[in-house]
Design a protein around this motif. Structure first.
Motif, short mmCIF file in Angstrom:
data_model
loop_
_atom_site.label_atom_id
_atom_site.label_comp_id
_atom_site.label_asym_id
_atom_site.label_seq_id
_atom_site.Cartn_x
_atom_site.Cartn_y
_atom_site.Cartn_z
N ARG A 178 0.81 -1.21 0.00
CA ARG A 178 0.00 0.00 0.00
C ARG A 178 0.85 1.27 0.00
N HIS A 192 -0.35 -4.46 3.85
CA HIS A 192 -1.65 -4.80 4.43
C HIS A 192 -1.59 -6.23 4.97
N ASP A 196 -9.66 -7.29 3.79
CA ASP A 196 -10.75 -6.33 4.04
C ASP A 196 -12.01 -6.83 3.36
N HIS A 271 -16.15 -1.50 6.56
CA HIS A 271 -15.54 -2.79 6.19
C HIS A 271 -15.02 -3.47 7.44
N HIS A 273 -11.74 -5.50 8.78
CA HIS A 273 -10.36 -5.94 8.55
C HIS A 273 -10.19 -7.22 9.37
ZN LIG Z 1 -7.48 -3.92 6.29
#
Ligand SMILES: [Zn+2]
Length: 309
Positions: A178, A192, A196, A271, A273
């Motif tokens: 990322r 990451h 997600d 969302h 994670h």
């Molecule tokens: Zn995430």
């Protein structure tokens, strides 16, 4: 039938090594992010597992725990392969308590690529990542202490694991490289560590696997957060929830609703994670979702070799 037996025996000779009184089983081909499962049949000693490459990079695991099921009785060790490891040959060392080497083997880690993504952050989210905050540092220390611990209990059944939200859309993957684009025009790179899953606000979130809640609370960066120990030293991590419905010490099963979907903490939209940690190392959930937390396909290959004899 005979040729099948011979094939199975040759296959097992390729992936197993027999030493002293015990039989040791493991697969030899992996990708970065995978989990290496080592089975030692019919033994109750404690061991340390090490993987070393020629660059001196290594992973170590003391996550050895007894397993006593219909199909397998012995010890299991799990070692997570970090997504930043170099691909190539690794020597597998199984050491006893005194550091003496009991067995060696070889494992190949194949090169795999990870997605790249740019994530623009507004001013508030930029501040969360860039403003010095000792509370954020102490929260990070606390959660890494949890990931690094292991309750050495015995395991009496193999554990299947499922995604905590079945009808969601996966929007980011394990190992994504990322680049956070800050509101002031600067940027910073990050990896990451989880998956997600996007779904409507308030969607129920399941535990995904049996286990014990070891953390439930509000954190600055990850919002309403829960950590569940699925196996000794193996953790499921749930971040950015709207609410959580469990407390530290609770025992959960696969479909226990542990919280609801939200966007608490540093999030750019609703969302979940979801992250898996093995011995502190974030790992790719894909093969675990397919084969279970303790590699059921490896155990079944042992069972079929004994059936074939
Ligand atoms: Zn995430």
């Amino acid at each position: 039938m005979k040729s099948l037996s011979i094939t199975i025996i040759i296959f097992l000779m390729l992936l197993t090594e027999v030493f002293a009184d015990q039989e040791v089983y493991y697969n030899s081909n992996f990708e970065r992010g995978d989990v290496v499962t080592v089975l030692i049949q019919g033994d109750d000693k404690s061991y340390i597992l090490e993987l070393v490459n020629s660059y001196g990079q290594y992973e170590t695991s003391n996550i050895f725990f007894p397993v006593d099921t219909i199909n397998f009785k012995g010890q299991v060790a799990l070692i997570g392969l970090d997504s930043t490891l170099k691909a190539g040959k690794y020597t597998l060392l199984i050491k006893n308590d005194d550091g003496g080497i009991e067995s060696t083997g070889e494992i190949l880690i194949h090169e795999n690529t990870f997605k790249k993504e740019n994530i623009p952050l507004d001013h508030a989210n930029t501040s969360l990542r860039t403003d010095p905050n000792p509370e954020i540092v102490s929260e990070a220390v606390q959660i890494h202490q949890i990931y690094g611990t292991s309750s050495f209990s015995s395991v009496s059944r193999l554990k299947s694991i499922s995604l905590p939200i079945l009808n969601g859309i996966i929007t980011s993957w394990y190992g994504d490289r990322r680049l956070f684009l800050y509101s002031d025009g600067s940027s910073s790179a990050a990896i990451h560590n989880g998956t997600d899953i996007a779904a409507p606000f308030g969607t129920k979130i399941n535990a995904g696997c049996t286990g014990q809640v070891v953390f439930a609370g509000k954190r600055i960066i990850t919002g309403n957060s829960v950590v569940i120990e699925y196996l000794p030293g193996v953790y499921g991590v749930f971040f950015h929830m709207n609410e959580f419905f469990v407390s530290k010490g609770d025992i959960v099963v696969e479909d226990t609703v542990i919280g609801s979907l939200g966007s608490s903490g540093l999030a750019t939209g609703p969302h979940l994670h979801w992250e898996l940690r093995v011995g502190g190392v974030p790992v790719n959930p894909d093969s675990l979702l397919k084969n279970g937390l303790i590699d059921n396909s490896l155990i079944m290959s042992i069972v079929s070799s004994h059936t074939a004899e």
